[in-house]
Design an enzyme around this catalytic site. Structure first.
Site, short mmCIF file in Angstrom:
data_model
loop_
_atom_site.label_atom_id
_atom_site.label_comp_id
_atom_site.label_asym_id
_atom_site.label_seq_id
_atom_site.Cartn_x
_atom_site.Cartn_y
_atom_site.Cartn_z
N TYR A 1 -3.21 2.62 -10.99
CA TYR A 1 -3.12 4.08 -10.85
C TYR A 1 -2.52 4.71 -12.12
O TYR A 1 -1.43 4.33 -12.55
CB TYR A 1 -2.27 4.38 -9.62
CG TYR A 1 -1.81 5.80 -9.47
CD1 TYR A 1 -2.72 6.86 -9.46
CD2 TYR A 1 -0.45 6.10 -9.29
CE1 TYR A 1 -2.29 8.17 -9.30
CE2 TYR A 1 -0.02 7.40 -9.12
CZ TYR A 1 -0.94 8.44 -9.14
OH TYR A 1 -0.51 9.73 -8.98
N ASP B 1 3.67 -1.65 -3.55
CA ASP B 1 3.21 -0.31 -3.21
C ASP B 1 2.19 -0.46 -2.08
O ASP B 1 1.09 -0.96 -2.28
CB ASP B 1 2.56 0.33 -4.44
CG ASP B 1 2.02 1.73 -4.17
OD1 ASP B 1 1.52 1.98 -3.05
OD2 ASP B 1 2.07 2.58 -5.07
N ILE C 1 1.18 2.19 0.07
CA ILE C 1 0.98 3.54 0.60
C ILE C 1 -0.40 3.73 1.24
O ILE C 1 -0.63 4.74 1.90
CB ILE C 1 1.21 4.61 -0.48
CG1 ILE C 1 0.12 4.57 -1.56
CG2 ILE C 1 2.58 4.45 -1.12
CD1 ILE C 1 0.21 5.71 -2.55
N LYS D 1 -1.07 9.26 2.03
CA LYS D 1 -2.42 8.71 2.12
C LYS D 1 -2.77 8.31 3.54
O LYS D 1 -3.82 8.67 4.05
CB LYS D 1 -2.55 7.50 1.19
CG LYS D 1 -2.06 7.75 -0.22
CD LYS D 1 -2.77 8.91 -0.90
CE LYS D 1 -2.28 9.11 -2.33
NZ LYS D 1 -2.94 10.25 -3.00
#
Length: 480
Positions: A145, A230, A232, A268
């Site tokens: 990202y 991560d 999410i 998300k």
């Protein structure tokens, strides 16, 4: 001229990249079906808008969740007054329970280890501040990202070292790649303090299997470096294989749990980026204590905490939401990838996230990153779609693009697909359409509105029917 700080005068934010340039193009000329039919369609925003009607129904049935209604105003005063930066107990309990639910209740989370932050952006920076000093490094598998360059580096001074992953094995993380990145950091005199993984992956939409996660845990344990998971997109996994959390793996692999940290949010999984609900969950007491103190710089509003706690404590709502969200994502993903396949556009096989990793390598005039940027400019300026080039995600192979599919209405998606088809048909010498999928099996899992449109996409040769009522792409009128 008055001097400014290095942060104020530098380019550490990373905004000067194609990823953000695409957003600027959209903001300058946003698509609107009536007012701006030739505008840019936003396909660079990883946002989940597919379950808003489901959530709206719950909000209408539970007006007490909002402090701005007659039913909820009784709690207005106590919520509007000062709140401890630990967060409301009911909020932390609800988030911990929800984190367990989206992981199939295979693991439980301790509410006392839930630290809130202003979105995942703030959570990542908070963890970076806790784990590394300026000039020290984190390993990050590519592609990753673009916002990590901002979140983890800009104000912390932490360096990011890429772990090179390749399409030849579907961009999977290997032990050899981890070792190579670690050795490269040492050669550059960088002290590696941790490894950041994104699971499910942004931008790939793939998940890591249990064996890969075990290998990663063994690696960080041997090197005595931290692991930031991560997660999410945990609840966006819409088909098998199921998501495996790092919290499950550490139950099966011997490791120092002080090295394990999870970043989570509701941006998300529930589609609430505007609420700025970010979470740090650490198994390290020192990190929890430090992060909690830092959280005072980016608290979640008490009104939001109250609403979220009320919503997530409704077990029936949560159970139904998880099922409904996966169903909607699966249908949209299947239809979108199928539509691309009809004109020969492939993508990495995926089962999670709000995007696909689209393969346009065959469309590159030259197999370089300059060639990728030339293609991207055509897509932005002529096809009028904001998609993100792989180079902005630090992908080491030109020709890959991230395309988001869950942030728009069905009608807007149809326009986007029409533009893509028109563009590909104009360039059909570079790419050969794939064999048609069987219509009967696909229709069963599509939304009614999309299923009814299926025949409009197909002619006997497998290309869009000339009788399709879909809007024409502005590329038809664009200058060459």
């Amino acid at each position: 001229m008055v001097s400014m700080s290095k942060i104020a005068t530098g380019n550490g934010h990373g905004e000067n990249s194609p990823y953000f340039d695409g957003w600027k193009a959209y903001e300058t000329n946003p698509f609107h079906a009536i007012d701006r039919p030739d505008g840019v369609i936003q396909m660079g925003l990883a946002e989940n808008q597919l379950c808003f009607e489901f959530i709206k129904k719950w909000l209408m049935e539970h007006p007490e969740a909002s402090l701005c209604t007659p039913e909820g105003v009784g709690k207005f005063k106590e919520t509007a007054l000062f709140q401890d930066y630990h967060g409301m107990p009911e909020f932390r309990q609800a988030v911990a329970k929800f984190m367990g639910k989206v992981r199939g209740d295979r693991v439980k989370f301790d509410p006392d280890r839930v630290v809130m932050s202003g979105g995942a952006t703030g959570a990542h920076e908070m963890v970076a501040f806790c784990l590394a000093d300026p000039g020290e490094a984190l390993l990050v598998p590519t592609p990753y990202y673009p916002g990590f360059d901002r979140d983890l580096r800009w104000r912390t001074g932490v360096e990011l070292v890429p772990v090179i992953c390749e399409s030849s094995n579907n961009f999977q993380i290997t032990r050899n790649a981890l070792e190579a990145a670690y050795e490269k950091a040492e050669e550059d005199n960088l002290r590696v303090k941790g490894l950041l993984i994104t699971n499910p992956s942004n931008p790939l939409g793939t998940i890591m299997d249990r064996d890969t996660l075990k290998s990663i845990v063994r690696f960080i344990n041997e090197k005595n470096i931290h692991l930031i998971g991560d997660e999410i997109y945990a609840a966006t996994v819409f088909k098998d294989p199921e998501f495996v959390s790092i919290s499950e793996v550490i139950e099966e692999v011997e490791c120092n749990r002080d090295l394990i940290h999870i970043v989570y949010s509701l941006s998300k999984d529930m589609g609430f980026p505007g609420f700025r609900v970010g979470i740090v969950y650490s198994y390290n007491d020192a990190v929890v204590n430090c992060a909690r103190k830092m959280s005072s710089y980016g608290l979640v509003s008490s009104q939001t905490q109250h609403l979220i706690a009320t919503m997530l404590n409704d077990d029936d709502f949560v159970d139904n939401f998880i099922v409904e969200s996966k169903d909607q994502l699966s249908k949209r993903h299947k239809y979108f990838t199928w539509s691309l396949s009809q004109v020969g556009i492939g993508s990495l096989k995926s089962n999670g996230g709000l995007f696909i990793w689209m393969d346009l390598r065959k469309l590159l005039k030259e197999k370089t990153f300059d060639g990728e940027m030339d293609l991207w400019r055509v897509i932005i300026n002529e096809v009028k779609l904001n998609v993100s080039p792989g180079s902005s995600f630090h992908c080491h192979e030109p020709g890959w693009f991230r395309v988001c599919f869950a942030n728009m209405e069905d009608s807007t998606m149809e326009v986007a697909l029409s533009r893509i088809r028109t563009f590909i048909l104009k360039n059909n010498e570079a790419i050969v359409p794939l064999k048609l999928c069987r219509r009967s099996s696909l229709k069963l899992s599509l939304p009614r509105s999309l299923s009814r449109r299926m025949d409009d996409f197909m002619s006997p040769t497998g290309i869009m029917s000339p009788h399709s009522p879909l809007p024409q792409s502005p590329l038809v009128r664009a200058r060459t």
